[in-house]
Each structure stands twice: as structure tokens, then as C-alpha cells.
Scaffold this motif. Structure first.
Motif, PDB file in Angstrom:
ATOM      1  N   PHE A 115       0.738   3.805  18.412  1.00  0.00           N
ATOM      2  CA  PHE A 115       0.948   2.515  19.057  1.00  0.00           C
ATOM      3  C   PHE A 115      -0.269   2.151  19.899  1.00  0.00           C
ATOM      4  O   PHE A 115      -0.821   2.978  20.631  1.00  0.00           O
ATOM      5  CB  PHE A 115       2.192   2.608  19.951  1.00  0.00           C
ATOM      6  N   TYR A 137      -0.740  -1.272  15.766  1.00  0.00           N
ATOM      7  CA  TYR A 137      -0.770   0.170  15.628  1.00  0.00           C
ATOM      8  C   TYR A 137      -2.019   0.537  14.843  1.00  0.00           C
ATOM      9  O   TYR A 137      -2.582  -0.285  14.129  1.00  0.00           O
ATOM     10  CB  TYR A 137       0.448   0.678  14.845  1.00  0.00           C
ATOM     11  N   MET A 142      -6.805   2.645   9.697  1.00  0.00           N
ATOM     12  CA  MET A 142      -5.965   1.525   9.252  1.00  0.00           C
ATOM     13  C   MET A 142      -5.331   0.922  10.485  1.00  0.00           C
ATOM     14  O   MET A 142      -4.803   1.642  11.335  1.00  0.00           O
ATOM     15  CB  MET A 142      -4.873   2.018   8.309  1.00  0.00           C
ATOM     16  N   PHE A 165      -2.424  -1.627  11.699  1.00  0.00           N
ATOM     17  CA  PHE A 165      -1.215  -2.324  11.265  1.00  0.00           C
ATOM     18  C   PHE A 165      -0.731  -3.264  12.358  1.00  0.00           C
ATOM     19  O   PHE A 165      -0.642  -2.883  13.523  1.00  0.00           O
ATOM     20  CB  PHE A 165      -0.088  -1.322  10.963  1.00  0.00           C
ATOM     21  N   LEU A 175       8.418   8.967   7.831  1.00  0.00           N
ATOM     22  CA  LEU A 175       8.028   8.962   9.231  1.00  0.00           C
ATOM     23  C   LEU A 175       9.251   8.770  10.121  1.00  0.00           C
ATOM     24  O   LEU A 175      10.027   7.837   9.923  1.00  0.00           O
ATOM     25  CB  LEU A 175       7.044   7.822   9.501  1.00  0.00           C
ATOM     26  N   TYR A 200       2.949  -6.500  17.704  1.00  0.00           N
ATOM     27  CA  TYR A 200       2.449  -5.155  17.974  1.00  0.00           C
ATOM     28  C   TYR A 200       1.207  -4.876  17.128  1.00  0.00           C
ATOM     29  O   TYR A 200       1.069  -5.407  16.028  1.00  0.00           O
ATOM     30  CB  TYR A 200       3.505  -4.104  17.587  1.00  0.00           C
ATOM     31  N   LYS A 248      -0.419   2.744   2.033  1.00  0.00           N
ATOM     32  CA  LYS A 248       0.400   1.562   2.325  1.00  0.00           C
ATOM     33  C   LYS A 248       0.914   1.604   3.758  1.00  0.00           C
ATOM     34  O   LYS A 248       0.705   2.566   4.480  1.00  0.00           O
ATOM     35  CB  LYS A 248       1.582   1.484   1.351  1.00  0.00           C
ATOM     36  N   SER A 249       1.598   0.553   4.151  1.00  0.00           N
ATOM     37  CA  SER A 249       2.123   0.469   5.506  1.00  0.00           C
ATOM     38  C   SER A 249       3.532   1.056   5.587  1.00  0.00           C
ATOM     39  O   SER A 249       4.213   1.200   4.564  1.00  0.00           O
ATOM     40  CB  SER A 249       2.134  -0.991   5.966  1.00  0.00           C
ATOM     41  N   PRO A 250       3.977   1.411   6.797  1.00  0.00           N
ATOM     42  CA  PRO A 250       5.344   1.924   6.943  1.00  0.00           C
ATOM     43  C   PRO A 250       6.389   0.864   6.585  1.00  0.00           C
ATOM     44  O   PRO A 250       6.262  -0.300   6.966  1.00  0.00           O
ATOM     45  CB  PRO A 250       5.414   2.284   8.431  1.00  0.00           C
ATOM     46  N   ARG A 252      -7.948  -1.993   6.673  1.00  0.00           N
ATOM     47  CA  ARG A 252      -8.732  -0.754   6.758  1.00  0.00           C
ATOM     48  C   ARG A 252     -10.080  -1.083   7.383  1.00  0.00           C
ATOM     49  O   ARG A 252     -10.854  -1.849   6.803  1.00  0.00           O
ATOM     50  CB  ARG A 252      -8.931  -0.138   5.376  1.00  0.00           C
ATOM     51  N   PHE A 305       5.605   7.693  16.768  1.00  0.00           N
ATOM     52  CA  PHE A 305       5.819   8.229  15.429  1.00  0.00           C
ATOM     53  C   PHE A 305       5.548   9.724  15.380  1.00  0.00           C
ATOM     54  O   PHE A 305       4.688  10.245  16.102  1.00  0.00           O
ATOM     55  CB  PHE A 305       4.857   7.562  14.437  1.00  0.00           C
ATOM     56  N   GLY A 306       6.261  10.406  14.487  1.00  0.00           N
ATOM     57  CA  GLY A 306       5.878  11.737  14.084  1.00  0.00           C
ATOM     58  C   GLY A 306       4.800  11.658  13.016  1.00  0.00           C
ATOM     59  O   GLY A 306       4.469  10.572  12.522  1.00  0.00           O
ATOM     60  N   LYS A 307       4.264  12.822  12.643  1.00  0.00           N
ATOM     61  CA  LYS A 307       3.198  12.857  11.640  1.00  0.00           C
ATOM     62  C   LYS A 307       3.725  12.616  10.228  1.00  0.00           C
ATOM     63  O   LYS A 307       2.955  12.302   9.333  1.00  0.00           O
ATOM     64  CB  LYS A 307       2.480  14.204  11.671  1.00  0.00           C
ATOM     65  N   GLY A 308       5.036  12.787  10.049  1.00  0.00           N
ATOM     66  CA  GLY A 308       5.615  12.521   8.741  1.00  0.00           C
ATOM     67  C   GLY A 308       5.790  13.768   7.906  1.00  0.00           C
ATOM     68  O   GLY A 308       5.070  14.760   8.065  1.00  0.00           O
ATOM     69  N   LYS A 319      -1.163  10.543  12.391  1.00  0.00           N
ATOM     70  CA  LYS A 319       0.061   9.776  12.561  1.00  0.00           C
ATOM     71  C   LYS A 319      -0.235   8.339  12.989  1.00  0.00           C
ATOM     72  O   LYS A 319      -1.337   8.024  13.441  1.00  0.00           O
ATOM     73  CB  LYS A 319       0.976  10.452  13.582  1.00  0.00           C
ATOM     74  N   VAL A 320       0.754   7.496  12.805  1.00  0.00           N
ATOM     75  CA  VAL A 320       0.670   6.116  13.262  1.00  0.00           C
ATOM     76  C   VAL A 320       0.764   6.108  14.787  1.00  0.00           C
ATOM     77  O   VAL A 320       1.663   6.728  15.369  1.00  0.00           O
ATOM     78  CB  VAL A 320       1.812   5.274  12.652  1.00  0.00           C
ATOM     79  N   GLY A 370       6.910  -0.078  22.165  1.00  0.00           N
ATOM     80  CA  GLY A 370       6.128   0.590  21.140  1.00  0.00           C
ATOM     81  C   GLY A 370       6.865   1.785  20.569  1.00  0.00           C
ATOM     82  O   GLY A 370       7.586   2.485  21.281  1.00  0.00           O
ATOM     83  N   LEU A 371       6.718   1.996  19.283  1.00  0.00           N
ATOM     84  CA  LEU A 371       7.297   3.152  18.615  1.00  0.00           C
ATOM     85  C   LEU A 371       6.376   4.359  18.758  1.00  0.00           C
ATOM     86  O   LEU A 371       5.156   4.227  18.643  1.00  0.00           O
ATOM     87  CB  LEU A 371       7.488   2.859  17.128  1.00  0.00           C
ATOM     88  N   GLN A 377      -3.760   3.931  12.396  1.00  0.00           N
ATOM     89  CA  GLN A 377      -3.545   5.223  11.754  1.00  0.00           C
ATOM     90  C   GLN A 377      -4.882   5.720  11.227  1.00  0.00           C
ATOM     91  O   GLN A 377      -5.414   5.180  10.251  1.00  0.00           O
ATOM     92  CB  GLN A 377      -2.522   5.119  10.618  1.00  0.00           C
ATOM     93  N   PHE A 401       6.246  -4.166   9.460  1.00  0.00           N
ATOM     94  CA  PHE A 401       4.809  -3.918   9.431  1.00  0.00           C
ATOM     95  C   PHE A 401       4.126  -4.756   8.358  1.00  0.00           C
ATOM     96  O   PHE A 401       4.671  -4.978   7.266  1.00  0.00           O
ATOM     97  CB  PHE A 401       4.540  -2.435   9.152  1.00  0.00           C
ATOM     98  N   GLY A 402       2.911  -5.202   8.682  1.00  0.00           N
ATOM     99  CA  GLY A 402       2.067  -5.826   7.684  1.00  0.00           C
ATOM    100  C   GLY A 402       1.389  -4.771   6.824  1.00  0.00           C
ATOM    101  O   GLY A 402       1.527  -3.567   7.081  1.00  0.00           O
ATOM    102  N   PRO A 403       0.639  -5.211   5.820  1.00  0.00           N
ATOM    103  CA  PRO A 403       0.019  -4.266   4.877  1.00  0.00           C
ATOM    104  C   PRO A 403      -1.165  -3.498   5.446  1.00  0.00           C
ATOM    105  O   PRO A 403      -1.591  -2.509   4.857  1.00  0.00           O
ATOM    106  CB  PRO A 403      -0.427  -5.167   3.720  1.00  0.00           C
TER     107      PRO A 403
END
Lengths: 115, 115
Positions: free
Chosen positions: B45, B35, B89, B91, A88, B33, A42-44, B111, A105-108, B42-43, A102-103, B37, B106-108
Motif C-alpha cells: 500500500f 499500491y 508494477m 496498481f 493473496l 488508492y 496481472k493485477s489482483p 509497469r 497483503f501477504g506474499k501469496g 508482495k503488493v 489501505g490493505l 509491487q 484494482f486496475g491492470p
């Protein structure tokens, strides 16, 4: 190079306990900090944002920011099985000059709440 | 509750082909934006867009990528000649304000599979 570091886990926490998730960032001038939750495939989804040093509470969630230590954390109280997800940490850095930032992100951290 | 939508949910293409990923941001948002993944990573940008021009882009966003807002509602990402490593993915996100910390929704995701 802006970096956001998180322990990938998995972090296993019993149901009803407090889950503590941590994040460090490299850009000392970073301004804004976010926690997102991401279920598999899924998305963040935004949980919280924090701008200032200290604590910010929203329901069962508390975000903590310490800019001197370049450290952000998320506490989840009364953890539920539905909280099981990847969390995340994301940061907007110091070179944001207005406009759309732009954000980074960490790997989570993969969190598992055990019933 | 307003949300970001993306189409298609899954796109399969042959290496070297062009793909266009589509997004409809939240209607009163001004900043958009993209992004990506890669599976298990990680996600990252890619690009941000405001007032019909690119505001910020990452090193990933090279000449193979372009963005466009062709009308008042859609926001697209085009990859001109896809490579295997573009499989990920993607986003789309939008926000109401760009300066500092504002919530990016974020959108869904789409892929993309490149064969």
C-alpha cells in the motif's frame, strides 16, 4: 507493524480435489479479510471477503475466519487448471479510522492445479 | 462491467526523471488508492485518497511521491525524481465506501522501469 503471513508454496493439487490456502495475521484487532487471485503479470482480482468468524461460501470457494487464532483460510472445491495462480491474503487493520483504508497483503501462495 | 483503467501500461524512464502514472477509477467510487509491487514481492500500500485529500499513507510514500485528482475522472501518482528502486508494477484501485471492509477493485497496472 502489521504482518500477514502465507506459505509461498508452490502448492500442488490434482484437478478436482480441494485446495486449502492459509493465512495468519499479526494485528489482533484486524477487522476485514480478503482473498485475491493474481495471475502472473496481472493485477489482483477479488475472490472473497469475510468479516465475521466462521465460514462464508461463494460457489466453489469457502473462506474461513478464526479471529481468536488470527487465521484465515480459503478452500477451493473441484479445483480446475484455471485456478492455477497466486492467492493473496489481505487484511484491513485495527487502526482504520474511517475513510479509505489501505490493505496489508501477504506474499501469496502459488497454487498449481495438475490436470 | 465498470473497471479501473490505467495508462500507460508500461513506462520506461531514466533515473532522476519525473513520471506521472494515470488512473481512471470506477465512475461512482469515492475512494482511491495506489499500491506497488516490486517483482517477486508482495503488493504494498502506498496511499489512499478521499474528498480531494490524502486519507492514509504508508512509510513508502515519501516526499518524492504525490497524488492528485486533477479533474472529475483522473487520479494520478507522480514520482518527482525516480530512483532505480522505484521500478515496480503500480496498481490503482478504487472503492465505493471506505469504512471497514469494502471491495477495492484494482486496475491492470503500470509497469515502471527506471534505468
Amino acid at each position: 507493524q502489521k504482518e500477514v503471513e502465507q506459505n509461498s508454496g508452490p502448492l500442488s493439487v490434482p484437478e478436482g480435489a480441494i485446495a486449502s490456502l492459509n493465512c495468519t495475521y499479526s494485528d489482533r484487532g484486524s477487522q476485514s479479510f480478503f482473498w485475491y487471485r493474481q495471475y502472473s503479470g496481472k493485477s489482483p482480482e477479488l475472490i472473497m471477503f469475510i468479516y465475521s468468524n466462521g465460514d462464508k461460501e461463494d460457489g466453489r470457494f469457502t473462506a474461513q475466519l478464526n479471529k481468536a487464532s488470527q487465521y484465515v483460510s480459503l478452500l477451493i472445491r473441484d479445483s480446475q487448471p484455471s485456478d492455477s495462480a497466486t492467492y493473496l491474503c489481505a487484511v484491513i487493520g485495527s487502526n482504520s479510522g474511517g475513510g479509505a483504508d489501505g490493505l496489508t497483503f501477504g506474499k501469496g501462495t502459488h497454487l498449481i492445479i495438475q490436470p | 462491467e465498470p473497471e479501473v483503467t490505467q495508462t500507460p501500461s508500461h513506462q520506461v524512464t531514466q533515473m532522476g526523471q519525473e513520471v506521472i502514472l494515470r488512473c481512471v477509477p470506477i465512475s461512482n467510487h469515492l475512494y482511491f488508492y495506489w499500491y506497488r509491487q516490486i517483482l517477486g514481492q508482495k503488493v504494498e500500500f502506498l496511499v489512499s485518497f478521499y474528498n480531494n485529500e490524502i486519507s492514509e499513507k504508508s512509510e513508502i510514500f515519501d516526499d518524492q511521491f504525490s497524488v492528485e485528482r486533477p479533474d472529475g475522472s483522473n487520479f494520478t501518482l507522480k514520482i518527482r525524481s525516480t530512483k532505480l528502486e522505484d521500478s515496480a508494477m503500480y496498481f490503482c484501485a478504487s472503492s465505493a465506501m471506505g469504512q471497514g471492509a469494502d471491495t477495492q477493485y484494482f486496475g491492470p497496472g503500470t509497469r515502471l522501469t527506471v534505468l
